[in-house]
Design an enzyme around this catalytic site. Structure first.
Site, mmCIF file in Angstrom:
data_model
loop_
_atom_site.group_PDB
_atom_site.id
_atom_site.type_symbol
_atom_site.label_atom_id
_atom_site.label_comp_id
_atom_site.label_asym_id
_atom_site.label_seq_id
_atom_site.Cartn_x
_atom_site.Cartn_y
_atom_site.Cartn_z
ATOM 1 N N LYS A 66 0.849 -1.199 0.000
ATOM 2 C CA LYS A 66 0.000 0.000 0.000
ATOM 3 C C LYS A 66 0.870 1.229 0.000
ATOM 4 O O LYS A 66 1.858 1.310 0.730
ATOM 5 C CB LYS A 66 -0.857 -0.027 1.301
ATOM 6 C CG LYS A 66 -1.917 1.037 1.361
ATOM 7 C CD LYS A 66 -3.191 0.639 0.662
ATOM 8 C CE LYS A 66 -4.201 1.760 0.543
ATOM 9 N NZ LYS A 66 -3.943 2.666 -0.592
ATOM 10 N N LYS A 90 5.174 2.193 8.328
ATOM 11 C CA LYS A 90 4.009 3.027 8.706
ATOM 12 C C LYS A 90 2.736 2.186 8.878
ATOM 13 O O LYS A 90 2.011 2.350 9.855
ATOM 14 C CB LYS A 90 3.781 4.085 7.611
ATOM 15 C CG LYS A 90 2.749 5.139 7.955
ATOM 16 C CD LYS A 90 2.468 6.083 6.774
ATOM 17 C CE LYS A 90 3.727 6.773 6.285
ATOM 18 N NZ LYS A 90 3.439 7.744 5.195
ATOM 19 N N LYS A 102 5.343 2.261 -2.995
ATOM 20 C CA LYS A 102 5.217 3.668 -3.395
ATOM 21 C C LYS A 102 5.505 3.752 -4.882
ATOM 22 O O LYS A 102 6.263 2.936 -5.430
ATOM 23 C CB LYS A 102 6.231 4.530 -2.634
ATOM 24 C CG LYS A 102 5.881 6.002 -2.589
ATOM 25 C CD LYS A 102 4.895 6.281 -1.476
ATOM 26 C CE LYS A 102 4.645 7.751 -1.279
ATOM 27 N NZ LYS A 102 4.058 8.027 0.024
ATOM 28 N N THR A 185 -5.154 12.870 6.163
ATOM 29 C CA THR A 185 -3.748 12.978 6.569
ATOM 30 C C THR A 185 -3.577 14.195 7.484
ATOM 31 O O THR A 185 -2.965 14.100 8.553
ATOM 32 C CB THR A 185 -2.818 13.048 5.347
ATOM 33 O OG1 THR A 185 -3.146 11.963 4.475
ATOM 34 C CG2 THR A 185 -1.362 12.924 5.753
ATOM 35 N N ASN A 216 -2.665 19.295 -0.070
ATOM 36 C CA ASN A 216 -3.678 18.494 0.632
ATOM 37 C C ASN A 216 -3.384 18.433 2.135
ATOM 38 O O ASN A 216 -4.227 18.804 2.958
ATOM 39 C CB ASN A 216 -3.730 17.078 0.029
ATOM 40 C CG ASN A 216 -4.603 16.157 0.851
ATOM 41 O OD1 ASN A 216 -4.164 15.604 1.857
ATOM 42 N ND2 ASN A 216 -5.856 16.016 0.479
ATOM 43 N N SER A 344 -7.387 5.346 4.136
ATOM 44 C CA SER A 344 -7.357 4.528 2.917
ATOM 45 C C SER A 344 -7.770 3.090 3.239
ATOM 46 O O SER A 344 -8.485 2.448 2.468
ATOM 47 C CB SER A 344 -5.939 4.517 2.314
ATOM 48 O OG SER A 344 -5.735 5.647 1.512
HETATM 49 N N1 LIG Z 1 -1.648 13.085 0.506
HETATM 50 C C1 LIG Z 1 -1.542 12.198 1.485
HETATM 51 O O1 LIG Z 1 -2.532 11.546 1.857
HETATM 52 C C2 LIG Z 1 -0.253 11.981 2.177
HETATM 53 C C3 LIG Z 1 0.843 12.789 1.951
HETATM 54 N N2 LIG Z 1 1.981 12.617 2.701
HETATM 55 C C4 LIG Z 1 3.149 13.463 2.495
HETATM 56 O O2 LIG Z 1 2.802 14.816 2.754
HETATM 57 C C5 LIG Z 1 3.604 15.688 1.921
HETATM 58 C C6 LIG Z 1 2.671 16.598 1.125
HETATM 59 O O3 LIG Z 1 1.780 15.812 0.348
HETATM 60 P P1 LIG Z 1 0.436 16.428 -0.260
HETATM 61 O O4 LIG Z 1 -0.064 17.519 0.603
HETATM 62 O O5 LIG Z 1 -0.432 15.291 -0.598
HETATM 63 O O6 LIG Z 1 0.965 17.037 -1.619
HETATM 64 P P2 LIG Z 1 0.341 18.217 -2.502
HETATM 65 O O7 LIG Z 1 0.859 18.018 -3.859
HETATM 66 O O8 LIG Z 1 -1.130 18.300 -2.287
HETATM 67 O O9 LIG Z 1 0.979 19.524 -1.846
HETATM 68 C C7 LIG Z 1 2.350 19.709 -1.788
HETATM 69 C C8 LIG Z 1 2.631 21.090 -1.220
HETATM 70 O O10 LIG Z 1 4.049 21.235 -1.075
HETATM 71 C C9 LIG Z 1 4.437 22.476 -1.657
HETATM 72 N N3 LIG Z 1 5.818 22.416 -2.114
HETATM 73 C C10 LIG Z 1 6.336 21.710 -3.144
HETATM 74 N N4 LIG Z 1 7.651 21.982 -3.281
HETATM 75 C C11 LIG Z 1 7.954 22.848 -2.299
HETATM 76 C C12 LIG Z 1 9.141 23.517 -1.929
HETATM 77 N N5 LIG Z 1 10.286 23.304 -2.587
HETATM 78 N N6 LIG Z 1 9.106 24.367 -0.868
HETATM 79 C C13 LIG Z 1 7.945 24.577 -0.202
HETATM 80 N N7 LIG Z 1 6.792 23.977 -0.507
HETATM 81 C C14 LIG Z 1 6.787 23.126 -1.550
HETATM 82 C C15 LIG Z 1 3.447 22.676 -2.797
HETATM 83 O O11 LIG Z 1 3.410 24.026 -3.225
HETATM 84 C C16 LIG Z 1 2.170 22.226 -2.127
HETATM 85 O O12 LIG Z 1 1.637 23.270 -1.342
HETATM 86 C C17 LIG Z 1 4.469 14.756 1.061
HETATM 87 O O13 LIG Z 1 5.708 14.551 1.705
HETATM 88 C C18 LIG Z 1 3.673 13.446 1.071
HETATM 89 O O14 LIG Z 1 4.479 12.315 0.813
HETATM 90 C C19 LIG Z 1 2.062 11.678 3.694
HETATM 91 C C20 LIG Z 1 1.015 10.856 3.949
HETATM 92 C C21 LIG Z 1 -0.204 10.870 3.154
HETATM 93 O O1 LIG Z 2 -3.225 6.296 1.520
HETATM 94 C C1 LIG Z 2 -2.329 5.552 1.176
HETATM 95 O O2 LIG Z 2 -2.496 4.408 0.808
HETATM 96 C C2 LIG Z 2 -0.868 5.974 1.196
HETATM 97 C C3 LIG Z 2 -0.597 7.395 1.528
HETATM 98 C C4 LIG Z 2 0.876 7.640 1.394
HETATM 99 O O3 LIG Z 2 1.409 7.565 0.299
HETATM 100 C C5 LIG Z 2 1.685 7.901 2.562
HETATM 101 O O4 LIG Z 2 1.229 7.646 3.690
HETATM 102 O O5 LIG Z 2 2.833 8.353 2.400
#
Ligand SMILES: NC(=O)C1=CN([C@@H]2O[C@H](COP(=O)(O)OP(=O)(O)OC[C@H]3O[C@@H](n4cnc5c(N)ncnc54)[C@H](O)[C@@H]3O)[C@@H](O)[C@H]2O)C=CC1
Ligand SMILES: O=C(O)CCC(=O)C(=O)O
Length: 411
Positions: A66, A90, A102, A185, A216, A344
């Protein structure tokens, strides 16, 4: 530090604390399968473009693999490998019946049109459809992907295998997505923050927060912190950073963004140097963007008291050491951001049951899982006299090691 080196170093430290046999240690580190595919698509202007996609399936001792799929220019095999490994620990920390995987495509999603993104996602799915499946490997959104991306994967996969909603999670609600997954998240990050702060007799209300990343995870975390009376005094995304010592009006900022506005044009804030964001004085720092942002170059200058790792691997082991010596408390990624994969799991369960839960049930169950995981981590910290990161790693690695041995997979 290279992300795979950093993640593997944490794993080895945990394996030593657990006294794992060296052969078992080695076999737990080696991924089950690493796939690299070329995805060639026609661009809207008629030219051809090619992008490299990856899916790393790290471990399936505890259940189907996953993990999310990331679209970002810096996606590379080591990074995807490290992220897949983190997913294995995790899901074990969260005690949900999955392994870890991943995926990612090296592309800049903001520079592709919607139809180019759809073509790219469909070609990627065509190349990996026989390696994923609801009881094999279940993708989800990560940076640069969202519920629409999951809808395209579901549709393309279903052309080969019949309608299969449980093959991906983080889907739109009308296609079998779960209520509460979009916010999960960020919500889990806030539950984790509350659990940690309670240990110090504190709560979110009245504390100051700095958030890097407003996608997000970052925007939901900011919104829920704001609702609970926390003050977000600085935040940033890829476009820049802003601050207001009295607290940024998060609901108004979310509306501003939804209307197409960028951070620096938001009223009532000062623009700041993005490099200063992580060093800004605050109670709680929450990185919600890229990995490796806290490292030996900047760790000594961090002025937060607590760091909640909402991003995956935002701090490398060198930063960890420097920050711990300064007395900064770090809540590690494999626990702090587990809310996404926990919901999820609820989505997958609902798809398999053919039954939909209401949002209150989703959020209540999420809080239960986050609280239980925190208590389990604390118990490991006590047993091994270690940091919260090692508490989480020993918890996760031990569960995977036990499953591996019970299945008779010892190397
Ligand atoms: N979406 C999810 O359910 C999950 C996400 N994560 C982690 O959370 C983090 C963010 O993921 P999401 O919010 O889903 O992604 P997203 O794509 O929705 O948002 C990413 C954010 O990071 C910013 N960003 C990108 N490059 C940057 C930089 N160089 N400096 C400052 N800000 C920057 C973008 O502008 C945006 O605001 C990642 O590390 C991801 O692996 C972890 C667990 C679950
Ligand atoms: O919701 C999922 O299955 C995985 C989310 C994820 O990529 C993470 O926790 O880093």
């Amino acid at each position: 530090m290279n992300s795979l080196v950093a993640t593997s170093r944490n794993f080895r430290h945990a394996a030593r604390l657990l006294g794992l046999d060296s052969k078992l240690e080695k076999s737990l580190l080696i991924p089950f399968r690493e796939v690299k595919v070329e995805c060639t698509i026609p661009k809207d202007d008629g030219t051809l473009a090619s992008y490299v996609g990856f899916r790393v399936q790290h471990d399936n001792a505890r259940g189907p693999m996953k993990g999310g799929i990331r679209y970002h220019p810096e996606v590379d095999p080591d990074e995807v490998n490290a992220l897949a490994q983190l997913m294995t620990w995790k899901t074990a920390v969260a005690d949900i019946p999955y392994g870890g995987a991943k995926g990612g495509i090296g592309c800049a999603p903001g520079e592709l049109s919607i139809s180019e993104l759809e073509r790219l996602t469909r070609v990627f799915t065509q190349k990996i459809h026989d390696l994923i499946g609801s009881h094999i490997d279940v993708p989800a959104p990560d940076m640069g992907t969202n519920s629409q991306t999951m809808a395209w994967i579901l549709d393309e996969y279903s052309k080969f295998h019949g309608y299969s909603p449980a093959v991906v999670t983080g889907k739109p609600i009308v296609l079998g997505g779960s209520l509460g997954r979009e916010a999960a998240t960020g919500r889990g990050v806030v539950y984790a923050t509350e659990a940690l702060l309670a240990e110090f007799g504190k709560s979110v209300s009245g504390l100051t927060f700095v958030i890097q990343g407003f996608g997000n995870v970052g925007s939901w975390a900011a919104q829920l912190i704001h609702e609970k009376g926390g003050k977000v005094i600085a935040l940033g995304d890829v476009s820049g950073a802003i601050k207001n010592p009295n607290g940024i009006d998060i609901p108004a900022l979310i509306k501003h963004r939804a209307a197409g506005g960028v951070l620096k044009d938001f009223e009532g804030v000062d623009v700041m140097d993005p490099k200063e964001l992580l060093l800004h004085e605050c109670d709680v720092l929450i990185p919600c963007a890229l990995g490796g942002v806290l490292n030996r170059e900047n760790a000594a200058d961090v002025r937060a008291k607590y760091i909640i790792e909402a991003a995956n691997h935002p701090s490398d082991p060198e930063a960890d050491e420097i920050l711990s010596k300064k007395g900064v408390v770090i809540l590690p990624d494999i626990y702090a951001n587990a809310g996404g994969v926990i919901v999820s799991y609820f989505e997958w369960v609902q798809n398999i049951q053919g039954f939909m839960w209401d949002e209150d049930k989703v959020n209540m169950e999420l809080q239960k899982y986050m609280t239980k995981a925190f208590d389990n981590i604390k118990a490991m910290c006590k047993t091994h006299e270690c940091s919260l990161r090692m508490g989480a790693f020993t918890l996760g690695v031990n569960r995977v090691a036990r499953a591996t041995l019970l299945r008779g997979w010892e190397a």
